[in-house]
Every structure is written in C-alpha cells, then in structure tokens.
Design an enzyme around this catalytic site. Structure first.
Site, short mmCIF file in Angstrom:
data_model
loop_
_atom_site.label_atom_id
_atom_site.label_comp_id
_atom_site.label_asym_id
_atom_site.label_seq_id
_atom_site.Cartn_x
_atom_site.Cartn_y
_atom_site.Cartn_z
N GLY A 1 12.50 7.02 9.21
CA GLY A 1 11.35 6.91 10.25
C GLY A 1 10.19 7.51 9.73
O GLY A 1 9.60 6.77 8.78
N GLY A 2 9.48 8.39 10.61
CA GLY A 2 8.17 8.82 10.16
C GLY A 2 8.21 9.53 9.05
O GLY A 2 6.97 9.57 8.11
N GLY B 1 -11.24 -18.45 -9.99
CA GLY B 1 -11.40 -17.39 -9.01
C GLY B 1 -10.95 -15.91 -9.72
O GLY B 1 -11.49 -14.97 -9.44
N ALA B 2 -9.78 -16.34 -10.71
CA ALA B 2 -9.27 -14.98 -11.26
C ALA B 2 -10.23 -14.37 -12.06
O ALA B 2 -10.60 -13.31 -12.24
CB ALA B 2 -8.13 -15.21 -11.92
#
Ligand code: HXC
Length: 497
Positions: A163-164, A392-393
């Site tokens: 959980g947390g 783009g790379a």
C-alpha cells in the site's frame, strides 16, 4: 535520545525474528541501522513515542517507538537522517504516530540539508487507525515531494512493502530492494484474489524480479540486508548531501582498457565496455540494469568527480529508444541535474523504435520526457557520438541544439535524419524505379553528402572528431573548464518516472 555504540562493519546480520523484543520497537530495525551507520554515530529520536488509539483494543498494544526507529547518524562520515520500520511490531504498519516520526526525521533532513534513507518493512496503513493512517501516508508523501530535488532520498525495501509503504519509495530518488523475502505491491495477494480471483504469489505480484525487470520501480537489487545497506553507502558516495552542497570528490583512477567497437554499424557490442574504458576504474554503478536495457544509465566518476552516464545500448533492440527507455532516461537525467552531477551521454542509436505498439503506448509523450529532461538540464552536459545518431533520437540524446556543452564524435560516426538505405529509398524513389542497379552508388553519395561527422563538425553540431583513446582526456578537460557552470542551488524536484 539514545546513542548506539555498535559498529557498521562488525555486526553480522541476524534474522529479524530472532532479535525482536516482544511489544517494543527495535530489534531488527535498530540492528539494520547499526549496520548502515558509522560506529557510535546513531542518535535515535522518538524511541518513547506511542500511539493513542483505543479502538479494536489497541490500548493494550502500545509499543514504544510505534513500529519505527527514527535516527540521525553518519554514513561514511557524512550526516544522514534515517528511519527503519520494524515488521515484528504491529506488522511495521503505519499509524499516525509512526508517520509523524518519519515526517519529523525528514524535516530534520530538510533543515540540516542531508540525505534521508528509509528502510522499509511494513504492511502499509495500520488498518485499526483508519483515516488517521491514510493521512499519515499523505503527510509522508507530501514530505517526500517537498524534499524532492533538495536532499537525496533513498528507499531500501527489506520486507513486505504494501500500500502506502510502496508509494513513498516511488517518490524517492533511488530504490534498493532485497532479492528474496521482500515484496512491493499496492494490495497483497489475498486482496488481489478477492477482487479479481487472480491467484498469484507475493513474489509474482511484487518480488524483486518484477520491479527490477518489468515495472522499473527498483534501481538496485541486493542479495541480503548487508549488501542492500552497503549499496546505500555506495549510492551516497556519488551524491552531494543536498542540492546546495558540492559533489563528493574521490581520488581519480585510470579507466579500464578501451575496447575496439565494430566498425560495421549493424554489428552489436556492449556499450558498458566503452563506458568503463572512459570513466575511473571500478567507478561505474549501473542503475536499473535489467529494465529498458536498450538505454544504460548509471553513476560513475571521471577524474574523481561524480557524473551521470546515459548511453544507448546497441546490443539490445539495436540501441533504439522506446517507451520504457525514454522514461528511464528522463528520470535519471532529472536526478543528475537536480543534484548537480554532470551528464556524459554516449550515442549510438538508429532512432526511435517504430510501430503501432510504440505509438499507442505513448512514444510521443514519453519521448518528450527525455527530450525535456536534457533540454532543461543546467549541469555540464557532454556528448560522445560513437557510431551513429539518427533522427529524433539524435536530437533527444543531448545534441548541440538541446544545449550540450560539447559534442565529440568518433571517426566514422554518422549523424543524419535516417540511415543511408532508408533515405535513398525515399529521396531517389523515381531514379531507383528506372535504374535499380544505382542503389549502392546513391547510398555512398548520401553518406558523403549528408551523414559524415566531418559535415556535422563543419556546422558545429560536433565540436571535435576524436579518437577513442583521446576521449577521456577531452571529457576531463571539458568538465574542468565547465567547473564554473555548476550552480549549487535548488534546480527542480525529481518527479516519479
Ligand atoms: C495492521 C497489520 C497490517 C496492517 C500486517 N499487520 N499488516 N496490522 N495494519 N496494514 C499485522 C498482522 O495483523 C499481524 O499481526 C502482523 O502484522 C504480521 O502480519 P502477517 O500477515 O502475519 O505477516 P506476513 O504473512 O508476513 O504478511 C505480511 C503482509 C500481510 C503481506 C504485509 O500482513 C498483508 O497483506 N497485510 C495487509 C497489507 C495491506 O493491504 N495494507 C494496507 C494497504 S492500504 P499479529 O498480531 O497477528 O502478529 C494502504 C493505504 C495507503 O496502505 C495507500 C496510499 C496510496
């Protein structure tokens, strides 16, 4: 306030159960802290704190310390704030008092500008305390965020982490996890079965293999507590105590031998050998080594100075960038920038991985994160193009246009919109329909006219073409010259991946 006199190096690790004092916080948690902290440096705070809950007969179970040890100490002589949860006391679960202790030690860290290390071993929100426990986590998350980018935060997962207890580590800079008997999940196997009928073990749901290989939540995996805690000291050795402090320098060391890499751009090799041929010997600490392996990230030292390394890995997916590697790289770049580590980028990539799965998975928005992180970074940024940098790379991998301070290229490196074959098939489509035998000639022409490192050097997208064996000394010289560019101040926080 309790002062421990035990030594980090002299304590063999015993099993938590064997060490626990029934009803009181301490045994295993204090023992782990003693393993981590320098001898005699541990100062515990809040050892007498107890919860004040009476529902569910909790007034009869009010252990001193409330399931967590919080302390100030030194690790390798540098001050740190520590907390260690004790799963033998109320399952290490987190109620209001337990949370208040953790927040308080984090405030100490923020005020005194020192790292926070949390040893996590907890069943999550204390069920008996209801919203009080949830608010306790809320306060911890807020403290994690408020300290992000200011002081380094390291989480070590040494037991259940539910959980947390799992969310807070995800907000911290580095997560170290024990290989066995440690699990991270939002809900445990029993809840999963009740809700989805899925029958899954704790290890399958949230073991170290899941988080180091598939979810990417964990940076380092350790065989046992001792190794996990020594990794904490190792990580801290690369980081300043806060964003306002100088980097911790080490004695410079020569690198390993520089390997020869295949000149055929289609033949793979392990880029980590190149990294080790440049950085100080034995200084390279790879992070998330089993996750998104097509991009290598890690800390190293160059002439004694900590640096962050980002490198395309030609031996995995040909070194393309994809969804996972974009996010992995982006978070690492932001971590280095937040704490003033210069970035050394090694480029050998044919581009972004194409395809429907990538586009649908968010290639654009995730790739934008890496681009953003590099463009935003104000630390010294050096790039070495090893063989190829396409499309783009090329731009994203710390190119000149994104603000690299220096771009070096090895002889024979190619920088272009795309590979020669693909480019020729597009721009010479009509010619090739008439004269298909000219393809090789056209490819050579494209290489000469549009791809060579010399062309990029002419237009200053590359500063120097250097031989592999010259690279280290040029990087060291550039870092030295850029010393004044480091700005020891708060830059930005370190958002989760
Ligand atoms: C109170 C808890 C507890 C909890 C464990 N215990 N978790 N008590 N609150 N959350 C207690 C048990 O009752 C038991 O007490 C002792 O700790 C040891 O637990 P075991 O189950 O016997 O241990 P083990 O088999 O090792 O299993 C550990 C575990 C399991 C996997 C953590 O206990 C478990 O699944 N707990 C619940 C996990 C969970 O769902 N937590 C809440 C998450 S919600 P006795 O007295 O018998 O020794 C959450 C909200 C925040 O955290 C969300 C933020 C986004």
């Amino acid at each position: 306030m309790t002062i421990s006199t035990t030594a980090r190096t002299e304590q063999p690790m015993a099993s938590p159960a064997a060490l626990s004092v029934p009803g009181e916080t301490g045994g295993p948690a204090r023992r782990r802290l003693d393993l981590l902290a320098d001898r005699g440096s541990l100062v515990e705070l809040g050892s007498g704190a107890r919860h004040r809950v009476s529902a569910f007969n909790m007034q009869s179970r009010r252990p001193a310390g409330d399931g967590v040890v919080t302390a100030l100490a030194r690790v390798d002589q540098r001050p740190v704030a520590l907390f260690a949860q004790d799963s033998t006391v109320l399952g290490g679960s987190l109620g209001e008092t337990h949370a208040a202790k953790i927040v308080r030690i984090m405030e100490w860290a923020g005020r005194s500008r020192m790292p926070v290390v949390g040893l996590v071993d907890s069943g999550g929100a204390r069920i008996q305390e209801g919203v009080g426990a949830l608010d306790g986590y809320g306060a911890i998350f807020r403290a994690n965020v408020r300290h992000s980018g200011r002081v380094p935060q390291i989480s070590v997962i040494l037991g259940p982490c539910a959980g947390g207890a799992a969310y807070s580590p995800a907000l911290t800079d580095i997560v170290i996890m024990r290989r066995d008997n440690a699990h991270m999940f939002l809900t445990g196997p029993a809840v999963v079965k009740a809700v989805t009928r899925e029958d899954v073990s704790a290890a399958e749901l949230g073991g170290s293999a899941v988080h180091s290989r598939r979810s990417g939540t964990v940076h380092l995996v350790a065989d046992d507590d001792v190794e996990a805690l020594s990794m904490v000291a190792q990580v801290l050795s690369y980081l300043p105590s806060s964003c306002w402090d100088d980097l911790p320098l080490a004695v410079p060391a020569l690198p390993q031998d520089m390997p020869e890499i295949p000149s055929n751009h289609r033949v793979a090799y392990d880029v980590r050998r190149v990294v080790r041929g440049i950085v100080d010997r034995d200084s390279f600490l790879e992070l998330q080594s089993a996750f998104a392996r097509n991009l290598v990230t890690g800390f190293a030292r160059l002439n004694g100075c900590p640096v962050g390394v980002v490198a395309n890995q030609p031996s995995v997916l040909a070194g393309t960038l994809d969804l996972r590697s974009s996010e992995k790289g982006a978070r690492f770049v932001r971590l280095c920038d937040a704490f003033g580590l210069p970035l050394i980028t090694f480029v050998d990539t044919p581009g972004f991985l194409p395809g429907t799965a990538q586009e649908e998975g968010g290639a654009i928005r995730r790739g934008a994160k890496l681009l953003y992180a590099f463009a935003e970074a104000t630390v010294p940024r050096l790039t070495v193009v090893l063989r190829k940098a396409f499309g783009g790379a090329y731009i994203v991998m710390n190119s000149r246009s994104l603000g690299a301070d220096a771009v070096l290229a090895w002889p024979g490196a190619e920088l272009a919109v795309m590979g020669a074959e693909g480019a020729v098939d597009i721009i010479h489509r009509r010619d090739l329909a008439q004269e298909p035998h000219r393809r090789d000639e056209l490819i050579d022409g494209y290489r000469a006219q549009a791809m060579s490192a010399e062309l990029s050097a002419e237009r200053m997208s590359v500063d120097e073409i250097v031989r592999p064996e010259q690279t280290r000394s040029l990087l060291v010289g550039a870092l030295d010259a850029l010393r004044g560019a480091r700005r020891p101040t708060f830059r930005h926080d370190n958002l989760p991946q």
